[in-house]
Design a protein around this motif. Structure first.
Motif, PDB file in Angstrom:
ATOM      1  N   VAL A  60      54.116  18.530  54.244  1.00 55.45           N
ATOM      2  CA  VAL A  60      53.403  19.160  55.296  1.00 55.45           C
ATOM      3  C   VAL A  60      52.560  17.903  56.055  1.00 55.45           C
ATOM      4  O   VAL A  60      52.007  17.342  55.035  1.00 55.45           O
ATOM      5  N   GLU A  61      52.434  17.937  57.407  1.00 53.29           N
ATOM      6  CA  GLU A  61      51.727  16.993  58.020  1.00 53.29           C
ATOM      7  C   GLU A  61      50.090  17.405  58.278  1.00 53.29           C
ATOM      8  O   GLU A  61      49.258  16.780  58.319  1.00 53.29           O
ATOM      9  N   ARG A  62      50.227  18.754  58.346  1.00 53.44           N
ATOM     10  CA  ARG A  62      48.906  19.272  58.942  1.00 53.44           C
ATOM     11  C   ARG A  62      48.685  20.753  58.667  1.00 53.44           C
ATOM     12  O   ARG A  62      49.671  21.591  58.991  1.00 53.44           O
ATOM     13  N   VAL A  63      47.601  21.145  58.462  1.00 51.94           N
ATOM     14  CA  VAL A  63      47.582  22.752  58.210  1.00 51.94           C
ATOM     15  C   VAL A  63      46.242  22.967  58.979  1.00 51.94           C
ATOM     16  O   VAL A  63      45.012  22.543  58.578  1.00 51.94           O
ATOM     17  N   THR A  64      46.279  23.986  59.865  1.00 54.83           N
ATOM     18  CA  THR A  64      44.939  24.276  60.532  1.00 54.83           C
ATOM     19  C   THR A  64      44.897  25.800  60.494  1.00 54.83           C
ATOM     20  O   THR A  64      45.722  26.587  60.606  1.00 54.83           O
ATOM     21  N   VAL A  65      43.538  26.250  60.413  1.00 54.88           N
ATOM     22  CA  VAL A  65      43.438  27.795  60.372  1.00 54.88           C
ATOM     23  C   VAL A  65      42.948  28.197  61.853  1.00 54.88           C
ATOM     24  O   VAL A  65      42.020  27.695  62.477  1.00 54.88           O
ATOM     25  N   ASN A  66      43.595  29.321  62.298  1.00 57.42           N
ATOM     26  CA  ASN A  66      43.263  30.056  63.684  1.00 57.42           C
ATOM     27  C   ASN A  66      42.454  31.093  63.121  1.00 57.42           C
ATOM     28  O   ASN A  66      43.031  31.790  62.492  1.00 57.42           O
ATOM     29  N   GLU A  67      41.105  31.473  63.645  1.00 59.43           N
ATOM     30  CA  GLU A  67      40.343  32.699  63.401  1.00 59.43           C
ATOM     31  C   GLU A  67      39.640  32.840  65.031  1.00 59.43           C
ATOM     32  O   GLU A  67      39.820  32.171  65.981  1.00 59.43           O
ATOM     33  N   THR A  68      38.714  34.154  64.952  1.00 61.67           N
ATOM     34  CA  THR A  68      38.396  34.328  66.197  1.00 61.67           C
ATOM     35  C   THR A  68      36.873  34.310  66.233  1.00 61.67           C
ATOM     36  O   THR A  68      36.216  34.611  67.236  1.00 61.67           O
ATOM     37  N   VAL A  69      36.199  33.465  65.202  1.00 60.61           N
ATOM     38  CA  VAL A  69      34.693  33.470  65.344  1.00 60.61           C
ATOM     39  C   VAL A  69      34.032  32.179  65.502  1.00 60.61           C
ATOM     40  O   VAL A  69      32.842  32.000  65.999  1.00 60.61           O
ATOM     41  N   SER A  70      34.860  30.867  65.260  1.00 58.56           N
ATOM     42  CA  SER A  70      34.080  29.712  65.237  1.00 58.56           C
ATOM     43  C   SER A  70      34.068  29.253  66.513  1.00 58.56           C
ATOM     44  O   SER A  70      32.950  28.361  66.922  1.00 58.56           O
ATOM     45  N   GLY A  71      35.055  29.267  67.196  1.00 53.23           N
ATOM     46  CA  GLY A  71      35.082  28.552  68.609  1.00 53.23           C
ATOM     47  C   GLY A  71      35.268  27.059  68.622  1.00 53.23           C
ATOM     48  O   GLY A  71      34.937  26.407  69.613  1.00 53.23           O
ATOM     49  N   LEU A  79      42.638  21.895  57.643  1.00 55.77           N
ATOM     50  CA  LEU A  79      42.478  21.890  56.023  1.00 55.77           C
ATOM     51  C   LEU A  79      42.780  20.466  55.514  1.00 55.77           C
ATOM     52  O   LEU A  79      43.264  19.843  56.262  1.00 55.77           O
ATOM     53  N   LEU A  80      42.068  20.165  54.572  1.00 61.75           N
ATOM     54  CA  LEU A  80      42.129  18.866  54.072  1.00 61.75           C
ATOM     55  C   LEU A  80      42.928  19.214  52.434  1.00 61.75           C
ATOM     56  O   LEU A  80      42.793  20.030  51.976  1.00 61.75           O
ATOM     57  N   PRO A  81      43.688  18.011  52.180  1.00 68.01           N
ATOM     58  CA  PRO A  81      44.733  18.148  51.182  1.00 68.01           C
ATOM     59  C   PRO A  81      43.669  17.751  49.969  1.00 68.01           C
ATOM     60  O   PRO A  81      42.505  16.871  49.953  1.00 68.01           O
ATOM     61  N   VAL A  82      43.827  18.519  48.765  1.00 63.95           N
ATOM     62  CA  VAL A  82      43.120  17.894  47.592  1.00 63.95           C
ATOM     63  C   VAL A  82      44.102  16.990  46.852  1.00 63.95           C
ATOM     64  O   VAL A  82      45.187  17.248  46.407  1.00 63.95           O
ATOM     65  N   THR A 101      40.203  38.318  61.977  1.00 65.09           N
ATOM     66  CA  THR A 101      41.609  38.028  62.023  1.00 65.09           C
ATOM     67  C   THR A 101      41.920  36.534  61.768  1.00 65.09           C
ATOM     68  O   THR A 101      41.112  35.742  62.457  1.00 65.09           O
ATOM     69  N   TYR A 102      42.996  36.003  60.958  1.00 63.54           N
ATOM     70  CA  TYR A 102      42.965  34.614  60.815  1.00 63.54           C
ATOM     71  C   TYR A 102      44.519  34.290  60.446  1.00 63.54           C
ATOM     72  O   TYR A 102      45.300  35.345  60.135  1.00 63.54           O
ATOM     73  N   SER A 103      44.983  33.100  61.052  1.00 62.90           N
ATOM     74  CA  SER A 103      46.487  32.650  60.364  1.00 62.90           C
ATOM     75  C   SER A 103      46.347  31.172  60.105  1.00 62.90           C
ATOM     76  O   SER A 103      45.449  30.537  60.525  1.00 62.90           O
ATOM     77  N   PHE A 104      47.567  30.663  59.896  1.00 64.02           N
ATOM     78  CA  PHE A 104      47.582  29.401  59.430  1.00 64.02           C
ATOM     79  C   PHE A 104      48.527  28.537  60.734  1.00 64.02           C
ATOM     80  O   PHE A 104      49.480  29.434  60.919  1.00 64.02           O
ATOM     81  N   GLU A 105      48.590  27.342  60.937  1.00 61.85           N
ATOM     82  CA  GLU A 105      49.550  26.716  61.794  1.00 61.85           C
ATOM     83  C   GLU A 105      49.680  25.576  60.821  1.00 61.85           C
ATOM     84  O   GLU A 105      49.011  24.854  60.514  1.00 61.85           O
ATOM     85  N   VAL A 106      51.222  25.614  60.334  1.00 62.94           N
ATOM     86  CA  VAL A 106      51.533  24.627  59.413  1.00 62.94           C
ATOM     87  C   VAL A 106      52.491  23.621  60.117  1.00 62.94           C
ATOM     88  O   VAL A 106      53.645  23.887  60.604  1.00 62.94           O
ATOM     89  N   ALA A 107      52.183  22.133  60.054  1.00 65.21           N
ATOM     90  CA  ALA A 107      53.049  21.365  60.784  1.00 65.21           C
ATOM     91  C   ALA A 107      53.736  20.554  59.650  1.00 65.21           C
ATOM     92  O   ALA A 107      53.195  19.997  58.879  1.00 65.21           O
ATOM     93  N   ASP A 108      55.057  20.434  59.756  1.00 70.26           N
ATOM     94  CA  ASP A 108      55.866  19.649  58.958  1.00 70.26           C
ATOM     95  C   ASP A 108      56.728  18.719  59.813  1.00 70.26           C
ATOM     96  O   ASP A 108      56.573  18.770  61.249  1.00 70.26           O
ATOM     97  N   ALA A 109      57.705  18.062  59.594  1.00 68.23           N
ATOM     98  CA  ALA A 109      58.710  17.147  60.132  1.00 68.23           C
ATOM     99  C   ALA A 109      59.369  18.015  61.087  1.00 68.23           C
ATOM    100  O   ALA A 109      59.984  17.442  62.367  1.00 68.23           O
TER     101      ALA A 109
END
Length: 415
Positions: A60-71, A79-82, A101-109
């Motif tokens: 995967v190229e990128r993982v982002t969390v979507n949530e309703t509180v941070s703005g 997210l960062l890879p270990v 509520t939260y979800s992830f956006e996962v980007a790949d090729a």
């Protein structure tokens, strides 16, 4: 929300001499206990270290969390890879009473996909997701911090009698689903009415009403779930749509079911733009709707703000001095209440303490909601205002509908 920090559990993974083995042990624990990882914050008991985690099963190229509180913008939610593992992580300091509520956006090729957290500790069916889904709606992932308020009105209780929901087609072709409480299928005394905007057949309000009826907290109340059309047009302080609800839809429903004509027993409710519409409709038609239940109602809404936003998005029509966030007039709903004489309606209003958006809201949702609260207080309305520890989020709305109904249709005591 606070600055990004490193979770003790993730720090141990970074420092391990056997990252693959440590990762396997970590995910064994996470699959058992659920995610996100929630850890104590030694220097502040009012917050927790919350780590969102994703285990990649492909490059995967990128993982982002979507949530309703941070703005926060997307790059602050990435997210960062270990190194040496398939684990991605993001740790935040979060107030210990937050629910979101939260979800992830996962980007790949191949592109970007929005996915729920497969190991989420809490997962819920949400009404808006159900309306948009074909077939069985996906369960939404929910972060529930340790001090978050318990929400129970939407819990399916096996010992509670269930009301019936029937589908009807209104004169304009839209569907309206009618909920009748258990034990009231035969003609009898007129039932109270709850008009639910953005309705559909499986709306969570049915379960809420079942539970409230079972505990005897409100008088017998039917519900009309009104299918949405063009939300931006119908729900944004539209006098014709509000007149339609009051003068056409309710009489149509009363010809089919034993529903009261008493305004004090007739409540209109909505979420977001639906909450805006509910308040506007109550103001314009107090002889029909005596109760208004706003859940994160879009009190910020004003056509001037939207026009400025659209101009900014279109360089060809954007004058140099157009800036979203510049001074604008009082939002439409607040101005309507400010100008009008007080009408005999009761208003229950809830909003999330973290609702600083959404774009192009000027002012933000929370600030406009407080402004409306103050106008209602100055006008002398019978009014209840509450803030919950969350954002623009259905995980709160589903259950807080019950609290609002208890206040509006019960004995008026605090919910």
């Amino acid at each position: 929300m606070g600055d990004d920090v490193l979770s003790p559990g993730i720090k141990a993974l970074f420092e391990s001499d056997d990252p693959v083995g440590s990762e396997a042990r970590l995910w064994t624990e996470l699959r058992s206990g659920g995610t996100p990882l929630i850890e104590t914050c030694p220097d502040d008991p009012r917050t927790r270290l919350v780590t969102f985690l994703w285990k990649a099963d492909r490059p995967v190229e990128r993982v982002t969390v979507n949530e309703t509180v941070s703005g926060l913008p997307p790059h602050r939610r990435s997210l960062l890879p270990v190194p040496g593992t398939a684990t991605w992580f993001l740790t935040w300091r979060i107030r210990a009473d937050v629910r979101t509520t939260y979800s992830f956006e996962v980007a790949d090729a191949s592109g970007t996909e929005r996915v729920p957290d497969p190991y989420a500790r809490v997962r819920e069916p949400h009404d808006f997701a159900a309306q948009m889904a074909r077939g069985v709606p996906p369960l939404e992932s929910v972060l529930v911090c340790p001090d978050a308020e318990p929400l129970s009105w939407t819990d399916l209780r096996p010992d509670v009698p269930r009301g019936t929901v029937t589908e009807g087609v209104y004169d304009d072709g839209r569907k309206v689903w009618t909920y009748i409480p258990a034990g009231h299928d035969e003609p009898g005394a007129p039932l109270g009415v709850l008009v639910v905007l953005d309705g559909y057949a499986g709306h969570s309000a049915s379960t809420v009403l079942d539970n409230l009826h079972a505990e005897g907290l409100i008088p017998p109340t039917a519900a009309l779930f009104v299918q949405n059309g063009d939300r931006g047009k119908e729900l944004s302080c539209n006098p014709e749509w509000s007149r339609h609800l009051a003068e056409d839809l309710l009489p149509w429903a009363r010809r089919r079911h034993p529903l009261t004509e008493d305004p004090a027993a007739t409540v209109i409710t909505g979420r977001s733009l639906g909450g805006l519409c509910a308040a506007y409709t109550g103001l314009k038609h107090p002889d029909v709707f005596g109760g208004v239940l706003m859940l994160s109602g879009s009190a910020w809404w004003d056509p001037d703000t939207l026009r400025a936003y659209l101009c900014l998005a279109d360089p060809a029509s954007n004058p140099a001095d157009t800036v979203v966030g510049a001074r604008s007039r009082t939002p439409a709903l607040i101005d309507e209440f400010r100008r009008a004489d007080r009408v005999p309606i009761r208003i229950y209003q809830e909003v999330g303490a973290f609702e600083t958006g959404p774009p192009p809201a000027t002012p933000g949702q929370i600030h406009a909601s407080r402004h409306l609260r103050d106008v209602l207080a100055l006008k002398g309305y019978d009014h209840r205002y509450r803030e919950f520890a969350g954002g623009h989020d259905e995980t709160w709305w589903r259950s807080r509908l019950g609290d609002g109904l208890i206040w509006l249709r019960g004995d008026g005591a605090d919910a």
